[in-house]
Each structure stands twice: as structure tokens, then as C-alpha cells.
Design a protein around this motif. Structure first.
Motif, PDB file in Angstrom:
ATOM      1  N   ILE A  41       9.587  73.218 113.164  1.00 23.55           N
ATOM      2  CA  ILE A  41       9.213  74.343 113.827  1.00 23.55           C
ATOM      3  C   ILE A  41      10.391  74.676 114.943  1.00 23.55           C
ATOM      4  N   CYS A  42      10.904  75.858 114.822  1.00 30.41           N
ATOM      5  CA  CYS A  42      11.680  76.250 115.539  1.00 30.41           C
ATOM      6  C   CYS A  42      11.581  77.705 116.162  1.00 30.41           C
ATOM      7  N   GLN A  43      12.317  77.952 117.126  1.00 36.57           N
ATOM      8  CA  GLN A  43      12.101  79.048 118.093  1.00 36.57           C
ATOM      9  C   GLN A  43      13.441  79.675 118.404  1.00 36.57           C
ATOM     10  N   LEU A  44      13.495  81.051 118.171  1.00 36.71           N
ATOM     11  CA  LEU A  44      14.893  81.830 118.610  1.00 36.71           C
ATOM     12  C   LEU A  44      14.395  83.161 119.150  1.00 36.71           C
ATOM     13  N   VAL A  45      15.460  83.692 119.995  1.00 40.16           N
ATOM     14  CA  VAL A  45      15.294  84.831 120.384  1.00 40.16           C
ATOM     15  C   VAL A  45      16.223  85.871 119.772  1.00 40.16           C
ATOM     16  N   THR A  46      15.929  86.992 119.211  1.00 42.48           N
ATOM     17  CA  THR A  46      16.745  87.837 118.594  1.00 42.48           C
ATOM     18  C   THR A  46      17.570  88.904 119.667  1.00 42.48           C
ATOM     19  N   GLY A  47      16.936  89.202 120.476  1.00 42.72           N
ATOM     20  CA  GLY A  47      17.392  90.268 121.413  1.00 42.72           C
ATOM     21  C   GLY A  47      16.858  91.608 121.143  1.00 42.72           C
ATOM     22  N   GLU A  48      17.115  92.642 121.842  1.00 46.04           N
ATOM     23  CA  GLU A  48      16.536  93.915 121.731  1.00 46.04           C
ATOM     24  C   GLU A  48      16.934  94.622 120.557  1.00 46.04           C
ATOM     25  N   ALA A  49      16.299  95.149 119.865  1.00 47.20           N
ATOM     26  CA  ALA A  49      16.224  96.295 118.636  1.00 47.20           C
ATOM     27  C   ALA A  49      16.727  95.754 117.464  1.00 47.20           C
ATOM     28  N   GLU A  50      16.197  96.670 116.569  1.00 47.36           N
ATOM     29  CA  GLU A  50      16.410  96.285 115.033  1.00 47.36           C
ATOM     30  C   GLU A  50      17.748  95.427 114.612  1.00 47.36           C
ATOM     31  N   ILE A  51      18.964  96.057 115.207  1.00 45.59           N
ATOM     32  CA  ILE A  51      20.421  95.705 114.830  1.00 45.59           C
ATOM     33  C   ILE A  51      20.323  94.155 115.119  1.00 45.59           C
ATOM     34  N   LEU A  74       9.463  80.701 115.418  1.00 44.62           N
ATOM     35  CA  LEU A  74       8.855  81.466 116.297  1.00 44.62           C
ATOM     36  C   LEU A  74       9.668  82.342 117.005  1.00 44.62           C
ATOM     37  N   ILE A  75       9.505  83.715 116.626  1.00 50.10           N
ATOM     38  CA  ILE A  75      10.534  84.658 117.100  1.00 50.10           C
ATOM     39  C   ILE A  75      10.174  85.470 118.259  1.00 50.10           C
ATOM     40  N   ALA A  76      10.660  85.258 119.365  1.00 51.90           N
ATOM     41  CA  ALA A  76      10.080  85.940 120.612  1.00 51.90           C
ATOM     42  C   ALA A  76      10.420  87.339 120.893  1.00 51.90           C
ATOM     43  N   GLY A  77       9.624  88.051 121.273  1.00 49.75           N
ATOM     44  CA  GLY A  77       9.996  89.591 121.584  1.00 49.75           C
ATOM     45  C   GLY A  77       8.750  90.025 122.281  1.00 49.75           C
ATOM     46  N   ILE A  78       8.908  91.397 122.744  1.00 55.08           N
ATOM     47  CA  ILE A  78       7.843  92.072 123.485  1.00 55.08           C
ATOM     48  C   ILE A  78       7.622  93.199 122.764  1.00 55.08           C
ATOM     49  N   ALA A  79       6.385  93.746 123.310  1.00 56.08           N
ATOM     50  CA  ALA A  79       6.128  95.032 122.818  1.00 56.08           C
ATOM     51  C   ALA A  79       4.920  95.657 123.626  1.00 56.08           C
ATOM     52  N   ASP A 145      -3.074  80.622 110.609  1.00 65.30           N
ATOM     53  CA  ASP A 145      -3.120  79.351 111.434  1.00 65.30           C
ATOM     54  C   ASP A 145      -2.158  79.262 112.387  1.00 65.30           C
ATOM     55  N   LEU A 146      -0.936  79.755 112.412  1.00 63.46           N
ATOM     56  CA  LEU A 146      -0.016  79.656 113.534  1.00 63.46           C
ATOM     57  C   LEU A 146      -0.386  80.315 114.747  1.00 63.46           C
ATOM     58  N   ARG A 147      -0.847  81.597 114.566  1.00 66.96           N
ATOM     59  CA  ARG A 147      -1.208  82.579 115.478  1.00 66.96           C
ATOM     60  C   ARG A 147      -2.685  81.910 116.144  1.00 66.96           C
ATOM     61  N   GLN A 148      -3.354  81.363 115.586  1.00 65.57           N
ATOM     62  CA  GLN A 148      -4.495  80.622 116.242  1.00 65.57           C
ATOM     63  C   GLN A 148      -4.216  79.535 117.048  1.00 65.57           C
ATOM     64  N   PHE A 149      -2.963  78.769 116.492  1.00 62.71           N
ATOM     65  CA  PHE A 149      -2.706  77.441 117.549  1.00 62.71           C
ATOM     66  C   PHE A 149      -1.856  77.923 118.448  1.00 62.71           C
TER      67      PHE A 149
END
Length: 150
Positions: A41-51, A74-79, A145-149
Motif C-alpha cells: 500500500i502506497c500513498q501519494l499526492v499529485t497536486g492540483e489539476a489534470e496535468i 491511495l491518491i489524495a485529492g479534494i472535490a 473493499d479498499l473504500r469500505q476499509f
């Protein structure tokens, strides 16, 4: 986006801070993937916007540092969320991811008077028309499964 990324830290069942892996071509603001000791399991942040998302995920896929056949990311973001369903600061885990960038947008001051919104599906001529150009990437279902966890 530090708050979104750090929300995955300190979870006893999977400590994603056991390995901090710097990847060339990740966002300069978020240059590391944080992984469990076994790398499953790894987590990263891409930053804002599609690019930023596109360049970071491309770098991830091409990096020899990860076994993509057995690792969950796990890719962090907001919406946004409807105020009828949640409040500022609410945390939710959607069942589906929806790509909203594949549309046209009129400036509100220039949209036709009969358009209720300035957003028009790609390849269409009015907001109420079904998109005429489909890429097959507009909607995807998240691993249940990951979402429920989470």
C-alpha cells in the motif's frame, strides 16, 4: 494538499510512512510516495489539476521502484460536495470517480440565455445533450473493499 495526504498517516493497520520513496518527475511539491514496509500500500499526492495528476501517475507507472501488480495506491485529492449531503471539511469516499474536464465551458456572461449553466458536454451543443465524444475514461468505479476499509 498536505492535509489530504496526511489523512492517511498514523493508521495502525497500514503505516504508509515506513518507506518514503522519492520519484523523479513527481510534483516538486509532493516528490514522494509513502508506502508500507512490504510496499503493498502506497500513498501519494499529485497536486492540483489534470496535468499534475497525469505527469505524476505517468512517472509512477514508469518507475522501477514499484511493483504495480500487487500495490494499491491511495491518491489524495479534494472535490466538492452538495451542502445537502455534507459540510465544509466533510470526508467521503465516493463509489465512482468522474472526469469533469471533458466538457466545454462558457463564461457566465457569454452563455446563451436559454442555457441553465455554462457547461456543455464535449461534442454537444447544449447542456442537456448527452456527450457526443466518449473516451471511456469519464467514469470509473473505485475498489469497493479498499473504500469500505477507508
Amino acid at each position: 494538499f498536505d492535509d489530504e495526504g496526511s489523512s492517511w498517516f498514523g493508521i495502525p493497520e497500514f503505516n504508509v510512512l515506513e518507506q518514503n520513496i522519492t520519484v523523479f518527475s513527481f510534483s516538486s511539491l509532493f516528490p514522494q510516495a509513502h508506502c508500507t514496509q512490504d510496499g503493498n500500500i502506497c500513498q501519494l499526492v499529485t497536486g492540483e489539476a489534470e496535468i499534475n495528476a497525469a505527469s505524476t501517475i505517468t512517472a509512477l507507472v514508469h518507475s522501477p521502484k514499484f511493483n504495480l501488480t500487487q500495490t494499491y495506491f491511495l491518491i489524495a485529492g479534494i472535490a466538492g460536495i452538495s451542502p445537502k449531503l455534507g459540510t465544509l471539511g466533510s470526508v467521503t469516499f465516493a463509489r465512482f470517480g468522474v472526469q469533469v474536464a471533458l466538457q466545454y465551458e462558457f463564461d457566465a456572461r457569454e452563455k446563451p440565455a436559454n442555457f441553465p449553466t455554462g457547461y456543455v458536454p464535449q461534442g454537444s451543443f447544449a447542456p442537456d445533450q448527452f456527450p457526443q465524444e466518449l473516451y471511456g475514461t469519464e467514469v470509473f468505479e473505485v475498489n469497493e473493499d479498499l473504500r469500505q476499509f477507508a
